[in-house]
Design an enzyme around this catalytic site. Structure first.
Site, PDB file in Angstrom:
ATOM      1  N   GLY A  15      -3.855   6.951  -0.880  1.00  9.92           N
ATOM      2  CA  GLY A  15      -2.737   7.710  -0.362  1.00  9.92           C
ATOM      3  C   GLY A  15      -2.983   8.289   1.017  1.00  9.92           C
ATOM      4  O   GLY A  15      -2.094   8.286   1.877  1.00  9.92           O
ATOM      5  N   HIS A 175      -1.022  -8.797  -8.995  1.00  2.00           N
ATOM      6  CA  HIS A 175      -2.015  -8.223  -8.087  1.00  2.00           C
ATOM      7  C   HIS A 175      -3.273  -8.001  -8.932  1.00  2.00           C
ATOM      8  O   HIS A 175      -3.570  -6.907  -9.390  1.00  2.00           O
ATOM      9  CB  HIS A 175      -1.514  -6.912  -7.491  1.00  2.00           C
ATOM     10  CG  HIS A 175      -2.549  -6.198  -6.656  1.00  2.00           C
ATOM     11  ND1 HIS A 175      -3.175  -6.793  -5.595  1.00  2.00           N
ATOM     12  CD2 HIS A 175      -3.052  -4.941  -6.744  1.00  2.00           C
ATOM     13  CE1 HIS A 175      -4.027  -5.934  -5.048  1.00  2.00           C
ATOM     14  NE2 HIS A 175      -3.966  -4.810  -5.738  1.00  2.00           N
TER      15      HIS A 175
END
Length: 314
Positions: A15, A175
């Site tokens: 993040g 993914h």
């Protein structure tokens, strides 16, 4: 003039680097950082603000709470941690519990923007963020194989000595371990990849495509081995997706998108190329696949379906 606002939930390695990438690239005007560790969010915001004097773009960065995200245009979900067992699917239970703790609250507060999901296993978590939010599928997008596609271009660039920006190629599917390289329709210097490799075999040698695909899929673990996290690549992947939305670029990028009959599958989120614009995901690009790619993509879809069913018990 409308201010472009982004909120990031979870400002650890991933993040925080999503925030930095957006600041460096001028992707937004305001950033609000939220984390369960409030002091971390505050410190990350201050650290990010220290860069502004050196940049051509002014961005306001602050820390906040879930309730401060109501008027965001985009909310990035990057909670959770990469597991050391080399299986993103093992993060599922904890990730689902985390998004359940705040997504309904965000929607209840009146958020009307777009969710961008990074939290692993990203395809399944994106599916549940959409279910929890009730948003249209185009407004809930996962980063999916966006980073993996960049890694594929990197590997092909290193192998052929061609600039990665002159390579068009996508990783499809999960993914994760079951992702598949779409060699059959990709291009290098505007030529089909398979033709280019054959024409230049005398200089680059005969390549093992399965080995190249495996190298891409293992890319995160090669990084994890030395630093116990990945951060820079996914930060740029997130920023690229955000810029596509804010600038209405309508550029084709790989992301985790909801299939509604494309590739003969429906009801799951999975990594495919798609056109991204101001309203989120506009159109899924359905690439022709050869037999090897169809078989591997089918397996990847089946894995995602099975884990979606498993997550219903969480």
């Amino acid at each position: 003039m409308k201010t472009r606002k982004v909120g990031i939930i979870g400002v650890g390695h991933v993040g925080s680097h999503c925030a930095l990438a957006m600041i460096l690239q001028g992707a937004c005007d305001e950033l609000t950082l939220v984390d369960i560790d409030k002091q971390k969010a505050k410190s990350q915001a201050i650290d990010c603000m220290d860069t502004i004097s050196f940049l051509p773009h002014r961005t306001i960065i602050k820390d906040g709470e879930i309730d401060d995200l109501t008027d965001m245009d985009i909310i990035v979900i990057s909670v959770g941690n990469l597991t050391a067992d080399k299986n993103r699917l093992n993060e599922l239970k904890g990730s689902i519990e985390m998004v359940k703790s705040f997504v309904p609250q965000i929607v209840k507060n009146g958020f009307k923007g777009i969710f961008v999901v990074i939290t692993n296993p990203v395809d399944i978590v994106t599916y549940y963020v959409q279910k929890l939010s009730g948003f249209p599928h185009n407004r809930v997008i996962g980063t999916g194989t966006g980073l993996d596609s960049a890694r594929l271009r990197k590997v092909l660039s290193q192998t052929t000595n061609v600039d990665p920006r002159s390579i068009q190629a996508f990783m499809l599917g999960e993914h994760g371990d079951s992702q598949v390289a779409n060699f059959s329709t990709g291009t290098i210097n505007c030529k089909p990849i398979l033709d280019y490799l054959k024409e230049n075999e005398d200089t680059i040698g005969k390549l093992d495509l399965d080995q190249l695909e495996h190298k891409v899929a293992q890319g995160a673990w090669d990084i994890y081995a030395g630093k116990n996290c990945t951060e820079y690549g996914i930060g740029c992947t997130c920023s690229d997706l955000v810029q596509n939305i804010f600038h209405n670029e309508r550029r084709v990028i790989a992301c985790s998108a909801y299939l509604q009959g494309e590739y003969d599958y429906e009801g799951i989120y999975i990594g495919v190329p798609a056109i991204i614009g101001k309203d989120g995901l506009e159109t899924i690009i359905e690439l022709p696949l050869d037999e090897r790619e169809r078989t591997k993509f089918k397996k990847s879809c089946e894995i995602m379906s099975s884990y979606i069913e498993m997550a219903k018990n969480y």
